[in-house]
Every structure is written in C-alpha cells, then in structure tokens.
Write a protein that holds these residues in place. Structure first.
Motif, short mmCIF file in Angstrom:
data_model
loop_
_atom_site.label_atom_id
_atom_site.label_comp_id
_atom_site.label_asym_id
_atom_site.label_seq_id
_atom_site.Cartn_x
_atom_site.Cartn_y
_atom_site.Cartn_z
N LEU A 26 66.42 20.38 -22.09
CA LEU A 26 65.72 21.62 -21.77
C LEU A 26 64.32 21.33 -21.22
CD1 LEU A 26 65.55 24.74 -21.87
CD2 LEU A 26 64.63 24.48 -24.18
N ARG A 27 63.59 20.44 -21.88
CA ARG A 27 62.24 20.09 -21.40
C ARG A 27 62.30 19.45 -20.01
NH1 ARG A 27 61.80 18.82 -26.87
NH2 ARG A 27 62.24 16.61 -26.51
N LYS A 28 63.29 18.59 -19.79
CA LYS A 28 63.42 17.93 -18.49
C LYS A 28 63.75 18.93 -17.38
CE LYS A 28 64.81 13.33 -20.01
NZ LYS A 28 65.89 12.33 -20.00
N VAL A 29 64.66 19.86 -17.65
CA VAL A 29 65.02 20.87 -16.65
C VAL A 29 63.80 21.72 -16.32
CG1 VAL A 29 66.38 22.97 -16.27
CG2 VAL A 29 67.48 20.93 -17.19
N ALA A 30 63.09 22.19 -17.35
CA ALA A 30 61.91 23.02 -17.11
C ALA A 30 60.86 22.26 -16.32
CB ALA A 30 61.33 23.50 -18.44
N LYS A 31 60.62 21.01 -16.66
CA LYS A 31 59.62 20.20 -15.95
C LYS A 31 59.97 20.05 -14.47
CE LYS A 31 57.18 15.82 -16.19
NZ LYS A 31 57.04 14.54 -16.89
N GLN A 32 61.24 19.82 -14.18
CA GLN A 32 61.66 19.70 -12.78
C GLN A 32 61.51 21.03 -12.04
OE1 GLN A 32 62.28 17.03 -10.95
NE2 GLN A 32 61.76 15.86 -12.78
N CYS A 33 61.88 22.12 -12.69
CA CYS A 33 61.75 23.43 -12.04
C CYS A 33 60.29 23.75 -11.73
CB CYS A 33 62.38 24.51 -12.90
SG CYS A 33 64.19 24.46 -12.91
N ILE A 34 59.38 23.39 -12.62
CA ILE A 34 57.95 23.61 -12.38
C ILE A 34 57.50 22.88 -11.12
CG2 ILE A 34 55.64 23.03 -13.28
CD1 ILE A 34 56.79 23.71 -16.10
N ASN A 35 58.12 21.74 -10.83
CA ASN A 35 57.76 20.97 -9.64
C ASN A 35 58.17 21.67 -8.34
OD1 ASN A 35 56.68 18.84 -11.11
ND2 ASN A 35 58.62 17.75 -11.20
N TYR A 36 59.07 22.65 -8.43
CA TYR A 36 59.61 23.27 -7.22
C TYR A 36 59.27 24.76 -7.08
CZ TYR A 36 62.25 19.03 -6.45
OH TYR A 36 62.60 17.73 -6.21
N ASN A 59 70.52 18.63 -7.10
CA ASN A 59 71.03 17.33 -7.53
C ASN A 59 70.28 16.81 -8.76
OD1 ASN A 59 73.03 17.15 -5.56
ND2 ASN A 59 71.68 16.14 -4.10
N ILE A 60 68.98 16.97 -8.77
CA ILE A 60 68.18 16.51 -9.92
C ILE A 60 68.62 17.24 -11.18
CG2 ILE A 60 65.86 16.58 -10.94
CD1 ILE A 60 64.78 16.01 -8.08
N LEU A 61 68.72 18.57 -11.10
CA LEU A 61 69.08 19.35 -12.28
C LEU A 61 70.50 19.07 -12.74
CD1 LEU A 61 67.37 22.75 -11.40
CD2 LEU A 61 66.51 20.92 -12.88
N CYS A 62 71.42 18.91 -11.80
CA CYS A 62 72.81 18.61 -12.16
C CYS A 62 72.93 17.26 -12.88
CB CYS A 62 73.70 18.62 -10.93
SG CYS A 62 74.04 20.29 -10.32
N ASN A 63 72.02 16.36 -12.58
CA ASN A 63 72.04 15.05 -13.25
C ASN A 63 71.37 15.09 -14.62
OD1 ASN A 63 73.47 13.45 -11.37
ND2 ASN A 63 71.67 13.42 -10.05
N ILE A 64 70.67 16.16 -14.95
CA ILE A 64 70.02 16.30 -16.25
C ILE A 64 70.92 17.01 -17.25
CG2 ILE A 64 68.11 17.38 -17.51
CD1 ILE A 64 66.41 17.01 -14.96
N ILE A 65 71.55 18.09 -16.83
CA ILE A 65 72.29 18.93 -17.78
C ILE A 65 73.59 18.28 -18.23
CG2 ILE A 65 71.32 21.05 -16.80
CD1 ILE A 65 74.31 21.56 -15.79
N ASP A 66 74.13 18.80 -19.32
CA ASP A 66 75.46 18.45 -19.78
C ASP A 66 76.36 19.63 -19.40
OD1 ASP A 66 77.84 18.02 -21.10
OD2 ASP A 66 76.91 17.56 -23.03
N PRO A 67 77.21 19.48 -18.40
CA PRO A 67 78.01 20.63 -17.92
C PRO A 67 79.00 21.17 -18.95
CG PRO A 67 78.67 18.61 -16.79
CD PRO A 67 77.46 18.27 -17.62
N LYS A 68 79.22 20.44 -20.04
CA LYS A 68 80.10 20.93 -21.09
C LYS A 68 79.41 21.97 -21.97
CE LYS A 68 82.56 16.58 -21.28
NZ LYS A 68 82.04 15.25 -21.49
N THR A 69 78.07 21.91 -22.05
CA THR A 69 77.35 22.82 -22.95
C THR A 69 76.23 23.61 -22.27
OG1 THR A 69 75.80 21.07 -23.61
CG2 THR A 69 77.79 21.35 -24.95
#
Length: 102
Positions: A26-36, A59-69
């Motif tokens: 969650l922190r990683k996704v939010a941090k990346q979104c703030i960059n954009y 691509n960055i976000l897809c590599n961070i999340i777990d698509p199962k959850t």
C-alpha cells in the motif's frame, strides 16, 4: 490517445492490508502514484499523463500489487475532463494545468 497528447488518468487502488506485506505494498503504490499525480481521496489519484507515462505508471503499479488480493483501476478521461469531473464537499482539488505556487 495521440502521441504526446496529455490526458487525465484517474488511478484507484485497493490493497489488502491484513498483512505487513500488504501494508508495505500500500505504501509503495501510494508513493508511486504521488510521483505521477495528485491525491484526491485516500486511494484515488488524478494524473495528467501522456501515453508513455501512462504505460510507465501502470507497469510500475502492476509490479507492486498482488493481483490475487489487490486491485488497480485506470480511468482514461481524456483532455476534455473538466466537463466530466464534478467535485462536491471537502478537499477541493488543484487545477493540474495551472502553475504550482508554494
């Protein structure tokens, strides 16, 4: 989307935070979104992006999340978005196209 065209992309996410790994994602996704773009709600960002940047952040976000959850949603509103977005209530958004004065 035309090459070089800037459009409004709304990115939303739902990350399962029942585990410490989920909280970290969650922190990683939010941090990346703030960059954009600009956070407009807890898990919602408005981003003015060209095609290359839209592909990059996806691509960055897809590599961070777990698509199962976890889940991501991208809304491509185009460059005529001002007629498509209505805001009511607290936290008025900034004009993403105006200069930022601090």
């Amino acid at each position: 989307m035309e090459v070089g065209e800037i459009i409004l992309v709304v990115i939303t996410y739902d990350v399962n935070t029942e585990t410490s790994a989920g909280k970290q994602r969650l922190r990683k996704v939010a941090k990346q979104c703030i960059n954009y773009g600009q956070r407009v709600q807890n898990s919602v960002f408005e981003c003015n992006l060209d095609n290359a940047k839209a592909i990059e952040v996806k691509n960055i976000l897809c590599n961070i999340i777990d698509p199962k959850t976890d889940s991501l949603r991208f809304y491509y509103l185009g460059n005529n978005y001002k007629n498509k977005v209505e805001h009511i209530g607290a936290k008025p958004t900034l004009d993403l196209e105006s200069p930022l004065i601090i």
